[in-house]
Design an enzyme around this catalytic site. Structure first.
Site, PDB file in Angstrom:
ATOM      1  N   TYR A 277      41.491  47.421  25.333  1.00  0.00           N
ATOM      2  CA  TYR A 277      40.558  48.031  26.288  1.00  0.00           C
ATOM      3  C   TYR A 277      39.349  47.116  26.488  1.00  0.00           C
ATOM      4  O   TYR A 277      38.768  47.057  27.566  1.00  0.00           O
ATOM      5  CB  TYR A 277      40.158  49.440  25.837  1.00  0.00           C
ATOM      6  CG  TYR A 277      39.637  50.288  26.978  1.00  0.00           C
ATOM      7  CD1 TYR A 277      40.414  50.535  28.105  1.00  0.00           C
ATOM      8  CD2 TYR A 277      38.355  50.846  26.935  1.00  0.00           C
ATOM      9  CE1 TYR A 277      39.937  51.296  29.157  1.00  0.00           C
ATOM     10  CE2 TYR A 277      37.875  51.621  27.970  1.00  0.00           C
ATOM     11  CZ  TYR A 277      38.661  51.840  29.081  1.00  0.00           C
ATOM     12  OH  TYR A 277      38.185  52.597  30.114  1.00  0.00           O
TER      13      TYR A 277
ATOM     14  N   LYS B 258      32.403  51.178  29.781  1.00  0.00           N
ATOM     15  CA  LYS B 258      32.331  52.645  29.675  1.00  0.00           C
ATOM     16  C   LYS B 258      31.162  53.075  28.794  1.00  0.00           C
ATOM     17  O   LYS B 258      30.543  54.128  29.044  1.00  0.00           O
ATOM     18  CB  LYS B 258      33.643  53.220  29.140  1.00  0.00           C
ATOM     19  CG  LYS B 258      34.835  53.105  30.111  1.00  0.00           C
ATOM     20  CD  LYS B 258      34.615  53.794  31.444  1.00  0.00           C
ATOM     21  CE  LYS B 258      35.924  53.943  32.230  1.00  0.00           C
ATOM     22  NZ  LYS B 258      35.692  54.484  33.587  1.00  0.00           N
TER      23      LYS B 258
HETATM   24  C1  IMJ Z   1      43.217  50.162  29.919  1.00  0.00           C
HETATM   25  C2  IMJ Z   1      43.306  48.969  29.221  1.00  0.00           C
HETATM   26  C3  IMJ Z   1      43.708  48.930  27.896  1.00  0.00           C
HETATM   27  C4  IMJ Z   1      44.043  50.071  27.241  1.00  0.00           C
HETATM   28  C5  IMJ Z   1      43.979  51.274  27.942  1.00  0.00           C
HETATM   29  C6  IMJ Z   1      43.560  51.325  29.291  1.00  0.00           C
HETATM   30  N1  IMJ Z   1      44.237  52.561  27.567  1.00  0.00           N
HETATM   31  C7  IMJ Z   1      44.033  53.413  28.600  1.00  0.00           C
HETATM   32  C8  IMJ Z   1      43.617  52.675  29.710  1.00  0.00           C
HETATM   33  C9  IMJ Z   1      44.714  52.923  26.240  1.00  0.00           C
HETATM   34  C10 IMJ Z   1      44.192  54.878  28.555  1.00  0.00           C
HETATM   35  C11 IMJ Z   1      43.300  53.222  31.095  1.00  0.00           C
HETATM   36  N2  IMJ Z   1      41.839  53.408  31.259  1.00  0.00           N
HETATM   37  C12 IMJ Z   1      41.199  54.436  30.487  1.00  0.00           C
HETATM   38  C13 IMJ Z   1      41.076  52.619  32.120  1.00  0.00           C
HETATM   39  O1  IMJ Z   1      39.879  52.822  32.178  1.00  0.00           O
HETATM   40  C14 IMJ Z   1      41.665  51.554  32.942  1.00  0.00           C
HETATM   41  C15 IMJ Z   1      40.917  50.697  33.653  1.00  0.00           C
HETATM   42  C16 IMJ Z   1      41.421  49.527  34.342  1.00  0.00           C
HETATM   43  C17 IMJ Z   1      42.772  49.266  34.515  1.00  0.00           C
HETATM   44  C18 IMJ Z   1      43.173  48.097  35.174  1.00  0.00           C
HETATM   45  C19 IMJ Z   1      44.616  47.735  35.350  1.00  0.00           C
HETATM   46  C20 IMJ Z   1      44.863  46.756  36.460  1.00  0.00           C
HETATM   47  C21 IMJ Z   1      43.775  45.750  36.648  1.00  0.00           C
HETATM   48  N3  IMJ Z   1      42.502  46.048  36.288  1.00  0.00           N
HETATM   49  C22 IMJ Z   1      42.176  47.227  35.647  1.00  0.00           C
HETATM   50  N4  IMJ Z   1      40.860  47.506  35.455  1.00  0.00           N
HETATM   51  C23 IMJ Z   1      40.495  48.629  34.829  1.00  0.00           C
HETATM   52  O2  IMJ Z   1      44.036  44.658  37.168  1.00  0.00           O
END
Ligand code: IMJ
Length: 260
Positions: free
Chosen positions: A159, A166
Site C-alpha cells: 500500500y 491516506k
Molecule cells: C492498493 C494497493 C496495495 C494494497 C491494497 C490496495 N489493498 C487494498 C487496496 C490491500 C484494499 C485498494 N485501496 C484501498 C486503494 O486505496 C487503492 C488505491 C489505488 C489503486 C491503484 C491501482 C491502479 C493504479 N493506481 C492506483 N492508485 C491508487 O495505477
C-alpha cells in the site's frame, strides 16, 4: 424519519465503473431521496465520460461534469455550475485516489519524489481545494465524506505511498472539520472501508489474499459491500449524524479490531 435526504443536493466524485465504491454511495444516496451530481475523470477518448454517463443514468444525475483534481480551473468550473444550477450544496463525496503502479509494489523507500507528490496531490490534497470552492455553497448542516483505508495507520504490504496519502487525508478531515464546523455547521468525516474488489484494488497484486484473510479473520467473517459503504455515507450525510464530525468510521466487517 430523519434518515431522509429529500431536497438534498449531493455531488459524488470518483465513479469509474459499476464496482466503484462511489457508485455504491451514489445509489444509496439516491435511494434515500437525494438529488445527485456526478463528476467523471475526463480522458482524450472520452471513455470514462460515456461509461459513467451510461452507468449513472438510472439515478438521473442533474449535474454531470468533468473533474480532474489536478486542474484547478476544472475544480472552479464544477462549483460554478453547482452555484448556477443548484444554488447550494448539501453534500460532497470525495472518492478519489491515485498512485503510480510502480509505487504500489515493493519497497516504500523506493518511492520517488514525483510519485510521492502525485499520490498525495490527488489522494489527499484534493479534498482541500474542493472544500474551499464548495464552502460558499454549503448549506447549514451540509456534509463532506471521503474514503480512506486501514493502510493509513498500519503497514499493509504494497500500500506504501497510498498509506501515507491516506494518513494525510485523515488528518485533513480533522483540520477541515475544525474549519467548516464553526461557521456553517458543515461536518467532515472519512469512511475507512475494508478491501473490496474494485478497479482501484483489482490492479493490485495480493488483493485476493487480502480478501481471503478478511473472510477468515474479520468478526463478521466476510468482506463488506459497496452498498454497505454507501449506507454509512448516507447516514453521515443525513441529519441522523448531526453530532459526528472529524471522524474516521470503519466499515470493515470489524476487521480492524483484531490484534492479529
Ligand atoms: C492498493 C494497493 C496495495 C494494497 C491494497 C490496495 N489493498 C487494498 C487496496 C490491500 C484494499 C485498494 N485501496 C484501498 C486503494 O486505496 C487503492 C488505491 C489505488 C489503486 C491503484 C491501482 C491502479 C493504479 N493506481 C492506483 N492508485 C491508487 O495505477
Amino acid at each position: 424519519m430523519l434518515l431522509d435526504l429529500n431536497g438534498k443536493k449531493i455531488l459524488v466524485t470518483g465513479i469509474a465503473n459499476n464496482r466503484s465504491i462511489a457508485w455504491g454511495i451514489a445509489q444509496q444516496l439516491k435511494a434515500a431521496g437525494a438529488e445527485i451530481g456526478v463528476t467523471y475523470l475526463p480522458d482524450e477518448k472520452g471513455r470514462f465520460e460515456s461509461k459513467v454517463r451510461e452507468l449513472t443514468a438510472p439515478i438521473e444525475p442533474t449535474l454531470f461534469l468533468p473533474l480532474n483534481v489536478q486542474n484547478q480551473t476544472q475544480i472552479e468550473e464544477v462549483f460554478k455550475a453547482i452555484g448556477k444550477q443548484w444554488g447550494k450544496l448539501d453534500g460532497l463525496v470525495h472518492c478519489l485516489a491515485f498512485a503510480g503502479k510502480e509505487e504500489l509494489i515493493g519497497d516504500y523507500s523506493a518511492t520517488t519524489a514525483e510519485g510521492f507528490a502525485r499520490a498525495l496531490e490527488i489522494s489527499a490534497y484534493s479534498l482541500a481545494p474542493l472544500c474551499k470552492e464548495a464552502k460558499p455553497l454549503f448549506s447549514e448542516g451540509a456534509g463532506v465524506v471521503t474514503l480512506t483505508y486501514l493502510g493509513s495507520e498500519r503497514a499493509i504490504p504494497n500500500y506504501n505511498v497510498m498509506g501515507v496519502a491516506k494518513a494525510a487525508l485523515e488528518a485533513s478531515v480533522r483540520y477541515l472539520s475544525a474549519e467548516l464546523g464553526p461557521e456553517k455547521k458543515v461536518r467532515v468525516n472519512a469512511i475507512s472501508a475494508g478491501p473490496i474488489r474494485t478497479l482501484a484494488s483489482s490492479a493490485i497484486g495480493g488483493i485476493l489474499d487480502m480478501i481471503h484473510n478478511v473472510e477468515e479473520k474479520a468478526p463478521l467473517r466476510r468482506t463488506v459491500t459497496q452498498k454497505e459503504v454507501g449506507n454509512t455515507a448516507t447516514f453521515l450525510l443525513s441529519d441522523m449524524a448531526s453530532g459526528i464530525s472529524g471522524q474516521t468510521i470503519y466499515v470493515d466487517a470489524g476487521y480492524c479490531i483484531n490484534g492479529m
